[in-house]
Design an enzyme around this catalytic site. Structure first.
Site, PDB file in Angstrom:
ATOM      1  N   PRO A 171       2.345  -3.854  -8.188  1.00 41.28           N
ATOM      2  CA  PRO A 171       2.038  -3.895  -6.651  1.00 41.28           C
ATOM      3  C   PRO A 171       3.300  -4.451  -5.972  1.00 41.28           C
ATOM      4  CG  PRO A 171       1.122  -5.959  -7.799  1.00 41.28           C
ATOM      5  CD  PRO A 171       1.943  -5.238  -8.894  1.00 41.28           C
ATOM      6  N   TRP A 172       2.951  -4.489  -4.709  1.00 39.65           N
ATOM      7  CA  TRP A 172       4.225  -5.191  -3.779  1.00 39.65           C
ATOM      8  C   TRP A 172       4.011  -6.517  -3.573  1.00 39.65           C
ATOM      9  CZ3 TRP A 172       1.274  -7.107   0.018  1.00 39.65           C
ATOM     10  CH2 TRP A 172       0.164  -6.389   0.472  1.00 39.65           C
ATOM     11  N   PRO A 197       7.727   0.130 -10.451  1.00 34.32           N
ATOM     12  CA  PRO A 197       7.326  -0.943  -9.504  1.00 34.32           C
ATOM     13  C   PRO A 197       6.630  -0.248  -8.227  1.00 34.32           C
ATOM     14  CG  PRO A 197       9.642  -0.277  -9.691  1.00 34.32           C
ATOM     15  CD  PRO A 197       9.116   0.412 -10.656  1.00 34.32           C
ATOM     16  N   SER A 198       6.017  -0.869  -7.416  1.00 34.23           N
ATOM     17  CA  SER A 198       5.650  -0.355  -5.988  1.00 34.23           C
ATOM     18  C   SER A 198       6.584   0.210  -5.271  1.00 34.23           C
ATOM     19  CB  SER A 198       5.124  -1.462  -5.170  1.00 34.23           C
ATOM     20  OG  SER A 198       4.680  -1.024  -3.927  1.00 34.23           O
ATOM     21  N   GLU A 199       6.489   1.502  -4.633  1.00 36.71           N
ATOM     22  CA  GLU A 199       7.457   2.354  -4.026  1.00 36.71           C
ATOM     23  C   GLU A 199       7.843   1.504  -2.754  1.00 36.71           C
ATOM     24  OE1 GLU A 199       4.528   3.071  -4.729  1.00 36.71           O
ATOM     25  OE2 GLU A 199       3.410   4.469  -3.555  1.00 36.71           O
ATOM     26  N   SER A 249      -4.814  -2.032  -6.378  1.00 41.85           N
ATOM     27  CA  SER A 249      -5.912  -2.061  -5.784  1.00 41.85           C
ATOM     28  C   SER A 249      -7.113  -1.386  -6.784  1.00 41.85           C
ATOM     29  CB  SER A 249      -5.936  -1.171  -4.483  1.00 41.85           C
ATOM     30  OG  SER A 249      -5.581   0.155  -5.072  1.00 41.85           O
ATOM     31  N   GLU A 270      -5.756  -5.129 -13.445  1.00 38.38           N
ATOM     32  CA  GLU A 270      -5.727  -6.590 -12.740  1.00 38.38           C
ATOM     33  C   GLU A 270      -5.935  -5.926 -11.217  1.00 38.38           C
ATOM     34  OE1 GLU A 270      -6.051  -9.446 -13.815  1.00 38.38           O
ATOM     35  OE2 GLU A 270      -5.225  -9.322 -15.961  1.00 38.38           O
ATOM     36  N   CYS A 304      -4.237 -11.715  -4.679  1.00 38.91           N
ATOM     37  CA  CYS A 304      -5.532 -11.255  -5.112  1.00 38.91           C
ATOM     38  C   CYS A 304      -6.439 -12.380  -5.348  1.00 38.91           C
ATOM     39  CB  CYS A 304      -5.462 -10.639  -6.248  1.00 38.91           C
ATOM     40  SG  CYS A 304      -4.154 -11.286  -7.360  1.00 38.91           S
ATOM     41  N   GLU A 402     -12.022  -6.787   0.858  1.00 38.56           N
ATOM     42  CA  GLU A 402     -10.449  -7.453   0.583  1.00 38.56           C
ATOM     43  C   GLU A 402      -9.639  -6.889   1.803  1.00 38.56           C
ATOM     44  OE1 GLU A 402      -7.815  -6.045  -2.412  1.00 38.56           O
ATOM     45  OE2 GLU A 402      -7.537  -7.988  -2.992  1.00 38.56           O
TER      46      GLU A 402
END
Ligand code: NAD
Length: 500
Positions: A171-172, A197-199, A249, A270, A304, A402
């Protein structure tokens, strides 16, 4: 320095522009030890969320790019998987040393790509180094059941083996650290990796392989940049990938698990969280409020495990809220380069900024009390004021979904049973905290809470030795600790008949 005035907070900015000095990595995929161009010829812009400026472009990867990377990982894994734990530990310690040598570059890139304050990116890099060092040592301690004769004339030996090639999707919010939480145990257990990795935040992962190139075996760590629906999807379905691990997510986790099911691939998830903070009437209220200031607003609440949902006993709710509002009012919002005392950066992207604003607008429409903050701040950049919403009724939408921003809600409870029931009334089960001076409650309540981590009189304190991961909608599998090594290895039983 210039400041942008809003009602309660200001965005502190720096007049110095550091973007020209950013030690950017090459923009290709990293396959078999080298940077290579992507097959689509298309790129994705990477944006600094503090300035909204494009700071780099990376390859928009394709399924073909993933296939090339997986083929390299398959070959490399055969040699890597046959190394001894000591040899693997040496490589992991070398990775830790190389990251340490390049600490300033990693910090600069991480802060530029995410807008996170220097204190946060500094902590991220330190924790990344520690993760590699811990896994280097841990890989030499893996144990299994004792060998023995469990059937007459048959000796059993239990082997721990690598699973093979692992696909990783990150994630980022902590781009480098979340990559480390996967890469370190996966390599330690003798697997090879293709990571996406996250874009939105690919730069620190690309920097990592840039500095490691030629210093670790080729092909054990490959990076393909791009979007979830293409690169992530192919990692989840590829027949030569044995396990796919995602931090992200719930919706992405569901997509990965659904795709992976078709090849009965192992999945490690996760996912999101909505951590309750249960404050009993005997708690040290000042300490609890200070704890929420730190753990609810660290990384601008884009965490998170953020302490974002307070459940406080009704008899002390007013006093606690006063302490919390006073604490939160002192948070310093700004750009990373505007001083090392900046505590809150921007939201990661325009769509995420809009989502957080929408949650705040919904809360106002529902007539909830905004005790502090509550608004977006003037741009450029995607800044949201540190916010506390009090007197939140049971079941309110803002307290159950969230938000992933600098927003903490405060609800009240009457009895201990109600506190436990309400805390557990969440689709998530990642983490929670309990604040009390009563030793009986401090043992009893954590057992009743349905969360993978429960802190008592603390929140968001992590260590590499202890596991991190969720229950329920927060996923399954564990990061960190020996449990992660377990997750990334497989158990084989060899039985030898030695009867006459
Ligand atoms: P996200 O789910 O949007 O993206 C995470 C990654 O999944 C990205 O690399 C994305 O490209 C990829 N992805 C998206 N759709 C996919 C698909 N269909 N198939 C395969 N890959 C796909 O999450 P995000 O917005 O980057 O991160 C925030 C989320 O991550 C929050 O929900 C947060 O709680 C969670 N998170 C959890 C932990 C944890 O340890 N449990 C840690 C950090 C973040």
């Amino acid at each position: 320095m210039t400041t942008t005035q809003t009602e309660q907070f200001t965005v502190r900015r720096s007049s110095a522009d550091h973007s020209d000095n950013l030690p950017l990595p090459p923009a290709g995929h990293f396959i078999n030890g080298s940077f290579v161009p992507g097959s689509s010829g298309q790129t994705i812009d990477v944006v600094d969320p503090t300035t909204e400026a494009v700071i780099a472009s990376v390859q928009a990867g394709t399924a073909d790019d993933v296939d090339v990377a997986v083929a390299a990982a398959v070959v490399a894994q055969k040699t890597w998987g046959a190394t001894t734990p000591k040899e693997r530990a040496d490589v992991l310690n070398l990775i830790a040393n190389i990251i340490e040598e390049n600490r300033q570059s990693f910090q600069a890139i991480e802060s530029a790509n995410t807008g996170k304050p220097q204190a946060v990116s500094d902590d991220d890099v330190s924790s990344t180094i520690d993760t590699f060092r811990f896994m280097a040592g841990a890989s030499r301690t893996l144990t299994s059941m004792a060998g023995g004769d469990y059937a007459t004339d048959h000796t059993s030996v239990i082997l721990r083996e690598p699973v093979g090639v692992v696909g990783v999707i990150t994630p980022w919010n902590y781009p480098l650290l979340m990559a480390a939480w996967k890469i370190a145990p996966i390599l330690a257990a003798g697997n090879s990796i293709v990571i996406k990795p996250s874009e939105q935040t690919p730069l620190s992962t690309l920097k990592l392989v840039e500095v490691l190139a030629g210093r670790i075996p080729d092909g054990i760590l490959n990076v393909v940049t791009g979007r979830g629906r293409t690169v992530g999807q192919r990692l989840s379905e590829h027949p030569d990938i044995a396990l796919v691990a995602l931090t992200g997510s719930v919706i992405s986790g569901q997509a990965v698990a659904e795709t992976a099911a078709k090849s009965v691939k192992r999945v490690h998830l996760e996912l999101g969280g909505k951590a309750p903070v249960v404050v009993f009437p005997d708690a040290d209220l000042r300490a609890a409020a200070a704890g929420v200031r730190n753990a609810g607003f660290w990384n601008a609440g884009q965490d998170c495990g953020a302490a974002c949902r307070v459940l406080v006993h009704e008899s002390v709710a007013e006093e606690f809220t006063e302490h919390l509002v006073r604490e939160v009012s002192t948070l310093v919002v700004g750009a990373p380069e505007a001083g090392d005392d900046v505590e809150i950066g921007p939201m990661i992207s325009l769509p995420h900024f809009e989502r957080v604003k929408e949650s705040l607008a919904e809360a106002r429409e529902a007539g909830l009390t905004v005790a502090v903050g509550g608004s977006a701040m003037e741009g450029p950049g995607y800044f949201i004021e540190p916010t506390v919403i009090s007197n939140v009724p049971a079941g309110a939408h803002i307290a159950t979904h969230e938000i992933f921003g600098p927003v903490v809600t405060v609800e009240t409870f009457g009895t201990t049973e109600e506190a436990v029931t309400r805390a557990n009334e969440s689709p998530y089960g990642l983490s929670a905290s309990v604040w009390t001076r009563d030793s009986s409650l401090s043992l009893r309540i954590p057992k009743q809470l349905d969360f993978g981590t429960v802190w008592v009189n603390a929140h968001l304190v992590l260590a590499c030795e202890v596991p991190w991961g969720g229950f329920k909608g927060s996923g399954y599998g564990r990061d960190l600790s020996l449990y992660a090594l377990d997750d990334y290895s497989r158990t084989k039983h060899v039985m030898i008949n030695h009867g006459a």
